[in-house]
Design an enzyme around this catalytic site. Structure first.
Site, short mmCIF file in Angstrom:
data_model
loop_
_atom_site.label_atom_id
_atom_site.label_comp_id
_atom_site.label_asym_id
_atom_site.label_seq_id
_atom_site.Cartn_x
_atom_site.Cartn_y
_atom_site.Cartn_z
N LYS A 14 51.28 40.78 39.43
CA LYS A 14 50.02 41.10 38.77
C LYS A 14 49.46 40.28 37.42
O LYS A 14 48.51 40.09 37.22
CB LYS A 14 50.10 42.68 38.31
CG LYS A 14 48.80 43.36 37.93
CD LYS A 14 47.84 43.14 38.67
CE LYS A 14 46.54 43.76 38.59
NZ LYS A 14 45.42 43.42 39.28
N ARG A 52 54.44 44.21 38.94
CA ARG A 52 54.89 43.21 38.11
C ARG A 52 55.73 42.07 38.75
O ARG A 52 56.01 41.12 38.22
CB ARG A 52 55.55 43.72 36.88
CG ARG A 52 54.65 44.72 36.17
CD ARG A 52 55.37 45.62 35.13
NE ARG A 52 55.84 44.16 34.01
CZ ARG A 52 55.19 43.98 32.97
NH1 ARG A 52 54.00 44.54 32.65
NH2 ARG A 52 55.42 43.21 31.98
N CYS A 68 57.80 40.23 35.11
CA CYS A 68 59.02 41.20 35.78
C CYS A 68 58.81 42.70 34.92
O CYS A 68 58.01 42.60 34.15
CB CYS A 68 60.48 40.74 35.43
SG CYS A 68 60.77 38.99 35.84
N LYS A 91 40.10 36.29 47.18
CA LYS A 91 40.65 37.51 47.45
C LYS A 91 41.31 37.46 48.94
O LYS A 91 42.46 37.99 49.16
CB LYS A 91 39.40 38.50 47.45
CG LYS A 91 39.14 39.27 46.36
CD LYS A 91 40.17 40.39 45.81
CE LYS A 91 40.97 39.78 44.71
NZ LYS A 91 40.50 38.98 43.42
N GLU A 148 44.61 35.41 48.68
CA GLU A 148 45.70 36.07 48.14
C GLU A 148 46.40 37.12 48.64
O GLU A 148 47.61 37.58 48.55
CB GLU A 148 45.61 36.32 46.58
CG GLU A 148 44.45 37.34 46.34
CD GLU A 148 44.48 37.65 45.01
OE1 GLU A 148 45.58 37.46 44.17
OE2 GLU A 148 43.48 38.04 44.32
N GLU A 189 35.32 34.09 44.33
CA GLU A 189 36.03 35.12 44.11
C GLU A 189 36.54 35.72 45.64
O GLU A 189 37.58 36.14 45.80
CB GLU A 189 35.42 36.11 43.20
CG GLU A 189 36.22 37.50 43.14
CD GLU A 189 37.67 37.45 42.75
OE1 GLU A 189 38.12 36.55 42.03
OE2 GLU A 189 38.30 38.48 42.81
N HIS A 207 28.70 16.74 51.80
CA HIS A 207 29.25 15.58 51.17
C HIS A 207 30.84 15.50 51.40
O HIS A 207 31.58 14.78 50.72
CB HIS A 207 28.95 15.64 49.72
CG HIS A 207 27.53 15.43 49.28
ND1 HIS A 207 26.90 14.12 49.45
CD2 HIS A 207 26.66 16.42 49.14
CE1 HIS A 207 25.50 14.45 49.29
NE2 HIS A 207 25.38 15.88 48.75
N ASN A 210 62.46 40.16 30.43
CA ASN A 210 61.09 39.83 31.23
C ASN A 210 60.63 38.56 30.23
O ASN A 210 60.82 38.53 29.07
CB ASN A 210 60.05 40.77 31.31
CG ASN A 210 58.72 40.28 31.55
OD1 ASN A 210 58.64 39.55 32.21
ND2 ASN A 210 57.70 40.91 30.86
N GLY A 211 60.11 37.53 30.84
CA GLY A 211 59.68 36.31 30.11
C GLY A 211 60.44 35.01 30.46
O GLY A 211 60.77 34.82 31.57
N TRP A 235 60.11 38.85 39.24
CA TRP A 235 59.30 37.85 39.80
C TRP A 235 59.95 36.34 39.43
O TRP A 235 59.98 36.27 38.33
CB TRP A 235 57.91 37.89 39.49
CG TRP A 235 56.98 36.87 39.87
CD1 TRP A 235 56.38 37.01 41.14
CD2 TRP A 235 56.45 35.68 39.10
NE1 TRP A 235 55.50 35.76 41.42
CE2 TRP A 235 55.65 35.14 39.97
CE3 TRP A 235 56.49 35.24 38.08
CZ2 TRP A 235 54.84 33.79 40.11
CZ3 TRP A 235 55.72 34.08 37.85
CH2 TRP A 235 54.94 33.37 38.76
C1 AGP Z 1 43.23 38.00 40.96
O1 AGP Z 1 43.24 38.78 42.30
C2 AGP Z 1 44.86 37.39 40.79
N1 AGP Z 1 45.59 38.47 40.74
C3 AGP Z 1 44.98 36.46 39.58
O2 AGP Z 1 43.94 35.44 39.81
C4 AGP Z 1 44.40 36.88 38.24
O3 AGP Z 1 43.04 37.06 38.01
C5 AGP Z 1 45.11 35.87 37.18
O4 AGP Z 1 46.29 35.87 37.44
C6 AGP Z 1 44.56 36.05 35.94
O5 AGP Z 1 45.20 37.45 35.43
P1 AGP Z 1 44.51 38.15 34.18
O6 AGP Z 1 43.12 38.51 34.06
O7 AGP Z 1 45.66 39.21 33.83
O8 AGP Z 1 44.77 36.97 32.90
#
Ligand code: AGP
Length: 613
Positions: free
Chosen positions: A608, A27, A2, A490, A493, A486, A509, A103-104, A77
């Site tokens: 994020k 965040r 958050c 992308k 997400e 990757e 397989h 936050n946390g 979040w």
């Molecule tokens: C990647 O596009 C995502 N936002 C997510 O998978 C991210 O890479 C993952 O949460 C790890 O985050 P970090 O690299 O800040 O630890």
């Protein structure tokens, strides 16, 4: 995770808090709220959904926004409790006099909740946060000192948290407290801020104080006192903000993601200028403070999450070849709970763009306790993960605002590439000729990346053709599989289209059963001994009527009529190719998501950095 903001000063507090929350939206963005301490009255305003909804609410309450000089705000979040107005922060004590944002995660919130309810405290939300507000309120009624109440209450909390707390009867201060979640104090001119991260206050303050764990700050308009939770005062340096205000500007791009994709060639240039002075020169550590005993290392584990885990897989491919050492990679959330072989002969590498990912931090902490040597790669050298080792490689990609990792991923690959070469030099596992050839291909990367990104219009046209499919398969072999993983993440997400990556040889397989005319296949072809096998796998996909797209080197002689769409990129060595091939896949995901009208920079359900396990 958050975002928190606190402000005390002469500006209009509500709009100041809103502006700070706007720059913390990456965040989390499922609800938001602010609290003002005005004329000895705490006013709380909260709204579910995007920050815009809170802004609209405040516009209808302008009379109540009054002349307050102090307030706190939050953007959420959701961890405990759905994204509802009741669960939105700030949270109030039962007498309406004490208010906080958090936050946390409070791990022992249930037992505390039961205990507080038994003592007569009434809860209005499902959150763990509300436990904290009632606990502090209970302590306040004993001490009648907000500072003392916070110190007493926080000692009873387990977990990771950062709080901003106000009390109606102490309208001259905000108490900020930190334990395992980031919190900074912004020092202004007769005004002060508290924030979860720099973007909230950039351009508004002359310097910042980084609170450390188990520290508390008493923030007034003209002073900031920092103390340990033991009550002992702490002298903290006021640091300059190293980022330009541009980090919170899209600089004309439609989204931060597109801006950050296009920053990659220069980020690569800066990285290589710092670490690869010339092909015939040793790799430079530059500003990195790294002291590892390479002779002691018998096994390597790279621990990360999400995109960063794909970077780990990239390093595994390269380093096993260059260093002739076994490189194990593991999702942090798995590493923590499984039997692992980490010991004093291990090197454990933690990769985290944010440096705040709870799973990765827990894994790194566990490895440290087992005696492993640590090396950390992060884009935020001011983050929590850097507490666990001095051996840090900063990614220097600049603050990445868009939730989808792009420039930070490319910076991770470049860092893992040059560090692998550095290590090979330390143990002489590669000849001078090999080292020079590899460095040469790395030095050519920024210009090649620029060339690939210059064809974004072609990728946009392709995205328009592909955006209405609901499922994709990505496939590749060897180191290019990291690019397929990757690329699929992308797309998933930010567009919410289902996309899964497979080792191309594995498709037959089982997953090949998925293929038909409604399941496009994205093949990353690469070069070398696996190219012919990849072409066979493409033919197998085509034989099942799957629309076939490929990313391939322009230097390869390919059966062009096999592919429905061919994305040609400059030829490159096998270590450089996946870095280049990832760029059109970033653009493809971006243009498909934008074409579908998605919230590209703030995809649903994501944040994020995931600061809870
Ligand atoms: C990647 O596009 C995502 N936002 C997510 O998978 C991210 O890479 C993952 O949460 C790890 O985050 P970090 O690299 O800040 O630890």
């Amino acid at each position: 995770m958050c975002g928190l903001i606190g402000y005390i000063g002469n500006n209009a507090v509500a709009s100041t808090l809103l502006s700070g929350l706007k720059n913390l939206e990456y965040r989390g963005y499922d609800s938001a709220g602010i609290a003002l301490n005005d004329n000895n009255m705490i006013d709380v305003f909260k709204a579910k959904g995007k920050l815009e909804n809170l802004k609209n609410l405040l516009e209808t309450q302008s009379a109540k926004l009054g002349s307050s000089h102090i307030g706190i705000g939050h953007i959420r979040w959701a961890t405990h409790g759905k994204a509802t107005t009741e669960n939105a922060h700030p949270h109030l004590s039962n007498d309406g006099k004490l208010v906080l944002v958090h936050n946390g995660i409070i791990e022992n919130y249930q037992e505390l909740r039961r205990q507080l309810q038994a003592e007569g405290f009434v809860f209005h939300s499902e959150t763990d946060t509300e436990t904290a507000v009632h606990l502090i309120d209970r302590e306040y009624k004993k001490s009648h000192s907000l500072e003392q109440a916070v110190i007493s209450a926080v000692k009873l909390l387990r977990g990771a948290f950062a709080f901003c707390i106000m009390h109606q009867d102490e309208p001259d201060k905000i108490i900020a407290v930190r334990k395992n979640a980031p919190l900074i104090i912004g020092i202004g001119n007769n005004e002060n801020y508290i924030a979860s991260d720099i973007p909230a206050i950039i351009g508004k303050v002359s310097g910042i104080i980084h609170l450390a764990d188990n520290e508390l700050a008493i923030v007034r308009q003209d002073s900031v006192e920092v103390k340990k939770l033991s009550g002992e005062p702490v002298i903290k340096p006021i640091e300059k903000i190293e980022f330009s205000p541009d980090v919170i500007s899209k600089l004309g791009y439609k989204h931060f993601m597109l801006k950050e994709i296009n920053e990659q060639p220069n980020i690569l240039r800066q990285c290589l200028a710092a670490h690869i002075p010339a092909v015939d020169q040793p790799v430079s550590l530059d500003e990195c403070t790294i002291s590892l005993d390479f002779t002691k290392i018998k096994n390597i584990s790279i621990i990360a999450c999400g995109t960063s885990l794909h970077a780990a897989a990239f390093a595994q491919n390269l380093w096993e070849e260059w260093l002739h050492l076994p490189v194990h990679i593991e999702a942090a959330s798995e590493y923590i709970y499984k039997h692992n072989l980490t010991d004093e002969n291990s090197l454990v590498i933690g990769i985290s763009q944010s440096g705040e990912t709870a799973d990765t931090i827990t894994a790194v902490k566990q490895a440290q306790e087992k005696g492993a040597q640590l090396l950390l790669l992060t884009n935020r050298t001011d983050s929590s993960i850097t507490r666990y080792s001095e051996n840090v490689i900063p990614l220097n990609a600049g603050i990445e605002v868009s939730v989808a990792a792009t420039k930070s991923y490319t910076a991770q690959l470049a860092a893992l590439y040059w560090f692998g070469l550095y290590w090979a030099e330390q143990i002489s596992s590669l000849s001078q000729g090999q080292l020079q050839a590899i460095k040469q291909s790395l030095l050519e990367l920024p210009a090649l990346a620029e060339e690939v990104l210059s064809h974004s219009a072609d990728i946009k046209a392709l995205a328009d053709k592909l955006k209405n499919y609901h499922n994709f398969v990505y496939m590749a072999r060897g180191i290019n599989l990291t690019c397929a993983l990757e690329g699929a993440l992308k797309l998933k997400e930010i567009s919410y289209i289902n996309a899964n990556a497979y080792a191309a040889g594995e498709l037959k397989h089982g997953p090949i059963a998925l293929l038909d005319e409604n399941m496009p296949v994205m093949a990353i072809l690469g070069s070398g001994i696996t190219l012919s096998k990849m072409i066979s796998n493409c033919a197998e996909a085509k034989a099942r009527n799957a629309p076939l797209i490929a990313v391939a080197s322009e230097k390869e002689d390919l059966p062009l009529d096999l592919f429905d769409y061919l994305i040609k990129i400059p030829g490159a060595s096998h270590g450089i190719f996946p870095i280049l091939a990832n760029l059109p896949l970033q653009l493809l995901a971006y243009y498909i998501a934008d074409g579908l009208g998605r919230e590209v920079d703030q995809p649903r359900n994501l944040a994020k950095s995931v600061t809870v396990e």
